[in-house]
Scaffold this motif. Structure first.
Motif, PDB file in Angstrom:
ATOM      1  N   ARG A 131      39.628 -46.868  32.918  1.00 19.20           N
ATOM      2  CA  ARG A 131      40.609 -47.891  32.228  1.00 19.20           C
ATOM      3  C   ARG A 131      40.243 -49.244  32.581  1.00 19.20           C
ATOM      4  NH1 ARG A 131      44.018 -43.853  34.180  1.00 19.20           N
ATOM      5  NH2 ARG A 131      45.674 -45.280  35.577  1.00 19.20           N
ATOM      6  N   PHE A 132      40.048 -49.552  33.544  1.00 24.45           N
ATOM      7  CA  PHE A 132      39.671 -51.032  33.507  1.00 24.45           C
ATOM      8  C   PHE A 132      38.676 -52.012  32.714  1.00 24.45           C
ATOM      9  CE2 PHE A 132      36.987 -53.863  35.896  1.00 24.45           C
ATOM     10  CZ  PHE A 132      37.563 -54.617  35.477  1.00 24.45           C
ATOM     11  N   TYR A 133      37.591 -50.734  32.835  1.00 30.63           N
ATOM     12  CA  TYR A 133      36.288 -50.940  32.147  1.00 30.63           C
ATOM     13  C   TYR A 133      36.604 -50.890  30.876  1.00 30.63           C
ATOM     14  CZ  TYR A 133      33.125 -50.864  36.746  1.00 30.63           C
ATOM     15  OH  TYR A 133      33.059 -51.461  38.290  1.00 30.63           O
ATOM     16  N   GLN A 134      37.454 -50.365  30.645  1.00 30.55           N
ATOM     17  CA  GLN A 134      38.180 -49.919  29.091  1.00 30.55           C
ATOM     18  C   GLN A 134      38.638 -51.231  28.774  1.00 30.55           C
ATOM     19  OE1 GLN A 134      40.017 -46.434  28.895  1.00 30.55           O
ATOM     20  NE2 GLN A 134      37.971 -45.130  28.082  1.00 30.55           N
ATOM     21  N   PHE A 138      34.701 -52.454  27.204  1.00 32.56           N
ATOM     22  CA  PHE A 138      33.471 -51.174  27.656  1.00 32.56           C
ATOM     23  C   PHE A 138      33.947 -49.907  27.475  1.00 32.56           C
ATOM     24  CE2 PHE A 138      32.510 -53.824  30.888  1.00 32.56           C
ATOM     25  CZ  PHE A 138      30.879 -54.190  31.146  1.00 32.56           C
ATOM     26  N   HIS A 139      32.366 -49.355  26.621  1.00 32.20           N
ATOM     27  CA  HIS A 139      33.393 -47.899  26.260  1.00 32.20           C
ATOM     28  C   HIS A 139      32.020 -46.771  26.748  1.00 32.20           C
ATOM     29  CE1 HIS A 139      30.340 -49.360  23.329  1.00 32.20           C
ATOM     30  NE2 HIS A 139      30.015 -47.678  22.935  1.00 32.20           N
ATOM     31  N   ILE A 140      32.958 -45.886  26.521  1.00 28.60           N
ATOM     32  CA  ILE A 140      31.752 -44.667  27.368  1.00 28.60           C
ATOM     33  C   ILE A 140      31.045 -44.168  25.931  1.00 28.60           C
ATOM     34  CG2 ILE A 140      31.857 -42.555  27.736  1.00 28.60           C
ATOM     35  CD1 ILE A 140      34.311 -42.736  29.293  1.00 28.60           C
ATOM     36  N   TYR A 141      30.056 -43.769  26.604  1.00 27.13           N
ATOM     37  CA  TYR A 141      29.084 -43.242  25.342  1.00 27.13           C
ATOM     38  C   TYR A 141      27.626 -42.237  25.770  1.00 27.13           C
ATOM     39  CZ  TYR A 141      24.801 -45.601  28.562  1.00 27.13           C
ATOM     40  OH  TYR A 141      23.989 -46.361  29.026  1.00 27.13           O
ATOM     41  N   ALA A 142      27.926 -41.797  27.190  1.00 26.00           N
ATOM     42  CA  ALA A 142      27.624 -40.551  27.470  1.00 26.00           C
ATOM     43  C   ALA A 142      27.812 -40.371  28.818  1.00 26.00           C
ATOM     44  CB  ALA A 142      26.171 -41.056  27.627  1.00 26.00           C
ATOM     45  N   SER A 143      27.725 -39.018  28.961  1.00 25.62           N
ATOM     46  CA  SER A 143      28.179 -38.237  30.646  1.00 25.62           C
ATOM     47  C   SER A 143      27.231 -37.934  30.831  1.00 25.62           C
ATOM     48  CB  SER A 143      29.855 -37.473  30.197  1.00 25.62           C
ATOM     49  OG  SER A 143      30.235 -38.407  29.789  1.00 25.62           O
ATOM     50  N   ASP A 144      26.592 -38.373  32.226  1.00 27.98           N
ATOM     51  CA  ASP A 144      26.009 -36.858  32.794  1.00 27.98           C
ATOM     52  C   ASP A 144      27.026 -36.196  34.622  1.00 27.98           C
ATOM     53  OD1 ASP A 144      24.148 -35.923  34.780  1.00 27.98           O
ATOM     54  OD2 ASP A 144      23.118 -37.861  34.127  1.00 27.98           O
ATOM     55  N   PRO A 145      27.466 -35.517  33.946  1.00 24.46           N
ATOM     56  CA  PRO A 145      28.408 -34.529  34.879  1.00 24.46           C
ATOM     57  C   PRO A 145      27.173 -34.031  36.255  1.00 24.46           C
ATOM     58  CG  PRO A 145      26.842 -32.921  32.990  1.00 24.46           C
ATOM     59  CD  PRO A 145      26.749 -34.254  32.811  1.00 24.46           C
ATOM     60  N   ARG A 146      25.880 -34.082  36.579  1.00 20.79           N
ATOM     61  CA  ARG A 146      25.632 -33.673  37.742  1.00 20.79           C
ATOM     62  C   ARG A 146      24.874 -35.185  37.627  1.00 20.79           C
ATOM     63  NH1 ARG A 146      24.778 -27.418  38.524  1.00 20.79           N
ATOM     64  NH2 ARG A 146      22.252 -28.237  39.661  1.00 20.79           N
ATOM     65  N   VAL A 161      29.218 -49.337  27.589  1.00 21.77           N
ATOM     66  CA  VAL A 161      28.832 -50.870  27.593  1.00 21.77           C
ATOM     67  C   VAL A 161      29.600 -51.351  27.052  1.00 21.77           C
ATOM     68  CG1 VAL A 161      27.945 -49.232  24.954  1.00 21.77           C
ATOM     69  CG2 VAL A 161      26.239 -50.761  26.211  1.00 21.77           C
ATOM     70  N   ARG A 162      29.088 -52.401  27.015  1.00 24.20           N
ATOM     71  CA  ARG A 162      30.330 -54.122  26.348  1.00 24.20           C
ATOM     72  C   ARG A 162      28.809 -54.730  25.324  1.00 24.20           C
ATOM     73  NH1 ARG A 162      33.721 -57.962  27.883  1.00 24.20           N
ATOM     74  NH2 ARG A 162      33.991 -59.206  25.435  1.00 24.20           N
ATOM     75  N   TYR A 163      28.992 -54.866  24.063  1.00 20.65           N
ATOM     76  CA  TYR A 163      27.999 -55.745  23.427  1.00 20.65           C
ATOM     77  C   TYR A 163      28.307 -56.747  23.523  1.00 20.65           C
ATOM     78  CZ  TYR A 163      26.632 -50.195  21.809  1.00 20.65           C
ATOM     79  OH  TYR A 163      26.368 -49.139  21.710  1.00 20.65           O
ATOM     80  N   ASP A 165      27.248 -58.850  21.421  1.00 20.65           N
ATOM     81  CA  ASP A 165      27.569 -59.754  20.425  1.00 20.65           C
ATOM     82  C   ASP A 165      27.931 -59.152  19.705  1.00 20.65           C
ATOM     83  OD1 ASP A 165      26.048 -57.671  20.344  1.00 20.65           O
ATOM     84  OD2 ASP A 165      24.411 -57.266  18.997  1.00 20.65           O
ATOM     85  N   MET A 166      29.222 -58.562  20.235  1.00 17.61           N
ATOM     86  CA  MET A 166      29.871 -57.865  18.970  1.00 17.61           C
ATOM     87  C   MET A 166      31.834 -58.308  19.993  1.00 17.61           C
ATOM     88  SD  MET A 166      28.975 -54.111  18.764  1.00 17.61           S
ATOM     89  CE  MET A 166      27.065 -53.356  16.623  1.00 17.61           C
ATOM     90  N   ALA A 167      32.600 -58.133  18.586  1.00 19.48           N
ATOM     91  CA  ALA A 167      33.980 -58.237  19.015  1.00 19.48           C
ATOM     92  C   ALA A 167      34.080 -57.174  20.730  1.00 19.48           C
ATOM     93  CB  ALA A 167      35.033 -57.838  18.716  1.00 19.48           C
ATOM     94  N   PRO A 168      34.591 -57.135  21.969  1.00 20.86           N
ATOM     95  CA  PRO A 168      34.715 -55.898  22.648  1.00 20.86           C
ATOM     96  C   PRO A 168      35.524 -55.465  22.259  1.00 20.86           C
ATOM     97  CG  PRO A 168      35.931 -57.997  23.561  1.00 20.86           C
ATOM     98  CD  PRO A 168      35.467 -58.617  22.370  1.00 20.86           C
ATOM     99  N   GLY A 169      34.752 -53.992  22.496  1.00 22.94           N
ATOM    100  CA  GLY A 169      35.743 -52.587  21.992  1.00 22.94           C
ATOM    101  C   GLY A 169      35.127 -52.302  20.595  1.00 22.94           C
TER     102      GLY A 169
END
Length: 173
Positions: A131-134, A138-146, A161-163, A165-169
């Protein structure tokens, strides 16, 4: 408690080593490194790390290092537009005070003009950190379960990731 953010130098070697070891000891699930491995490293390793990485610290009025965040840029021909927020840690006494956001904002400000996007990995079982990073854009783009295996157990990681060159989110379609 008041604090100021500044880039760490070789003069901060002992304080950097101490806070990094504290972060690894207190939150072993949150980092790829382990306390035992890091604690065994010689001073030369810590000196080289301070030279190689861009590390920022939150320091109190009495010069106590209470927060840490690092930046590492990719260097390949095709991925040099990417950087990483690494080694993020804030002393528990300063959590919720804005210190963590100040460190992240410092990293993002430093990264602008150097890279186009900043990535990070966060333990998938830490909803407060996610939640803090969001909140920081930042937004989640992938998950690595192991992603990691330590102490006989797997630990998953969300990649965020946080782009810059784009608005946050905003996300890429």
């Amino acid at each position: 408690m008041n604090y100021a953010i500044r880039r760490l130098t070789q003069d901060d070697l002992a304080a950097y080593r101490a806070i990094r070891l504290t972060s690894l000891q207190d939150h072993p699930e949150a980092y790829a490194s382990t306390f035992d491995s890091a604690a065994a490293k010689p001073d030369d390793y810590w000196r080289q790390t301070l030279d190689k990485l861009c590390l920022f610290g939150a320091l109190t009025d009495d010069c106590q290092l209470v927060g840490l965040a690092g930046f590492m840029a990719e260097t390949g021909d095709k991925d040099r537009h990417r950087g990483w927020l690494i080694q993020m840690y804030v002393d528990p006494a300063l959590r919720g005070t804005g210190c963590a956001m100040a460190l992240v904002d410092t990293i993002l400000d430093y990264a602008r003009g150097r890279v186009m996007q900043v990535h990070l990995g966060v333990w998938d079982q830490n909803p407060a950190a996610i939640r803090f990073y969001q909140k920081a854009g930042f937004h989640i783009y992938a998950s690595d379960p192991r992603a990691y295996f330590w102490g006989g157990q797997f630990y998953g990681d969300h990649l965020m990731v946080r782009y810059l060159d784009m608005a946050p989110g905003k996300t890429v379609q």
